[in-house]
Design a protein around this motif. Sequence first.
Motif, mmCIF file in Angstrom:
data_model
loop_
_atom_site.group_PDB
_atom_site.id
_atom_site.type_symbol
_atom_site.label_atom_id
_atom_site.label_comp_id
_atom_site.label_asym_id
_atom_site.label_seq_id
_atom_site.Cartn_x
_atom_site.Cartn_y
_atom_site.Cartn_z
ATOM 1 N N GLY A 153 24.132 1.044 38.588
ATOM 2 C CA GLY A 153 24.531 0.167 39.683
ATOM 3 C C GLY A 153 26.017 0.353 39.954
ATOM 4 N N ARG A 154 26.792 -0.723 39.853
ATOM 5 C CA ARG A 154 28.241 -0.630 40.046
ATOM 6 C C ARG A 154 28.991 -0.407 38.741
ATOM 7 N NH1 ARG A 154 29.748 -5.437 44.402
ATOM 8 N NH2 ARG A 154 28.434 -4.675 46.135
ATOM 9 N N LEU A 155 28.261 -0.417 37.631
ATOM 10 C CA LEU A 155 28.903 -0.316 36.323
ATOM 11 C C LEU A 155 29.013 1.146 35.892
ATOM 12 C CD1 LEU A 155 29.974 -1.896 33.852
ATOM 13 C CD2 LEU A 155 27.645 -1.766 32.920
ATOM 14 N N PRO A 156 30.234 1.678 35.746
ATOM 15 C CA PRO A 156 30.389 3.071 35.305
ATOM 16 C C PRO A 156 30.011 3.229 33.841
ATOM 17 C CG PRO A 156 32.527 2.020 35.481
ATOM 18 C CD PRO A 156 31.531 1.037 36.020
ATOM 19 N N SER A 157 29.294 4.294 33.538
ATOM 20 C CA SER A 157 28.885 4.547 32.155
ATOM 21 C C SER A 157 29.477 5.832 31.603
ATOM 22 C CB SER A 157 27.361 4.591 32.053
ATOM 23 O OG SER A 157 26.819 5.498 32.993
ATOM 24 N N LEU A 158 29.703 6.827 32.470
ATOM 25 C CA LEU A 158 30.375 8.061 32.082
ATOM 26 C C LEU A 158 31.331 8.458 33.195
ATOM 27 C CD1 LEU A 158 27.453 10.227 30.600
ATOM 28 C CD2 LEU A 158 29.291 9.121 29.307
ATOM 29 N N ASN A 159 32.464 9.016 32.822
ATOM 30 C CA ASN A 159 33.477 9.339 33.827
ATOM 31 C C ASN A 159 34.158 10.672 33.511
ATOM 32 O OD1 ASN A 159 35.266 9.084 35.995
ATOM 33 N ND2 ASN A 159 36.778 7.981 34.760
ATOM 34 N N GLY A 160 33.910 11.671 34.347
ATOM 35 C CA GLY A 160 34.611 12.948 34.261
ATOM 36 C C GLY A 160 34.372 13.713 32.980
ATOM 37 N N ILE A 161 33.110 13.849 32.575
ATOM 38 C CA ILE A 161 32.784 14.510 31.311
ATOM 39 C C ILE A 161 32.622 16.013 31.521
ATOM 40 C CG2 ILE A 161 31.118 14.645 29.427
ATOM 41 C CD1 ILE A 161 32.700 12.038 29.486
ATOM 42 N N ASN A 162 33.375 16.792 30.743
ATOM 43 C CA ASN A 162 33.259 18.255 30.726
ATOM 44 C C ASN A 162 32.942 18.691 29.298
ATOM 45 O OD1 ASN A 162 34.229 18.963 33.549
ATOM 46 N ND2 ASN A 162 35.983 17.803 32.780
ATOM 47 N N LEU A 163 31.747 19.267 29.107
ATOM 48 C CA LEU A 163 31.312 19.650 27.767
ATOM 49 C C LEU A 163 30.437 20.897 27.835
ATOM 50 C CD1 LEU A 163 30.232 16.180 26.308
ATOM 51 C CD2 LEU A 163 32.219 17.523 25.602
ATOM 52 N N GLU A 164 30.278 21.554 26.689
ATOM 53 C CA GLU A 164 29.292 22.621 26.589
ATOM 54 C C GLU A 164 28.645 22.579 25.209
ATOM 55 O OE1 GLU A 164 32.013 26.514 25.463
ATOM 56 O OE2 GLU A 164 31.561 26.108 27.580
ATOM 57 N N PHE A 165 27.364 22.956 25.190
ATOM 58 C CA PHE A 165 26.563 22.945 23.971
ATOM 59 C C PHE A 165 25.936 24.324 23.810
ATOM 60 C CE2 PHE A 165 26.471 18.793 26.037
ATOM 61 C CZ PHE A 165 26.962 17.966 25.037
#
Length: 219
Positions: A15-27
Amino acid sequence: MHEPVHLTGICHRYGRLPSLNGINLEFHPGTVTALVGGNGSGKSTLLGLLAGTLRPTSGVISGVPTNTALVPQHSTVPDLFPVTVRRTVSMGRWRARGLMRSLSRSDRGIVDQAMSCMGIADLADRTLGDLSGGQRQRTFIAQGLAQQADLLLLDEPLAAVDSTTVLMIDQAIRAEKASGTTVVIATHHWEQANTADQVIVLDRGQLATTTLTEQQELA
């Protein structure tokens, strides 16, 4: 061996609640990554995005294999639902092959192997409601193993389990890594995190730190 999984600029909101912001990853294939952080840090959300059960608000996820297994922290199957251990583990083969295909002799062998790996072969005909918490956890991890996925996602696999289950889960994770599987674990247990190749710390939806452990640096 399949390609690495990349997350670029990933953001997610409930909804309006941010849960992740600007994640850069590799696996990378053949490695174990531990996601750590407090409740609400975004660990389970990140697993959901990798599994495809959630979609990012923005950003790009690439390299996710078709065959991905997610073992959630808590089963959504009611305790009184009359499903046996064997049938539960067999669901991993249905996901790998398709729901409309009956299991082959090879599939049944894979199911037996997964149950044996998690020490639940003698529980095959018991229902989930008859199991302890640790036995249920082993059953659902066996289901994930039976899927023989290229990407295995585990959400808090050590939550409320006994020492025997901890050892079996650790051995299963090592075996999956050795076979080339990409393993990602959300965990509160630093002892488990410190055995991973990569440790990712999340804090309120943001990437706090990413650390390669000594064993990965020496690989």
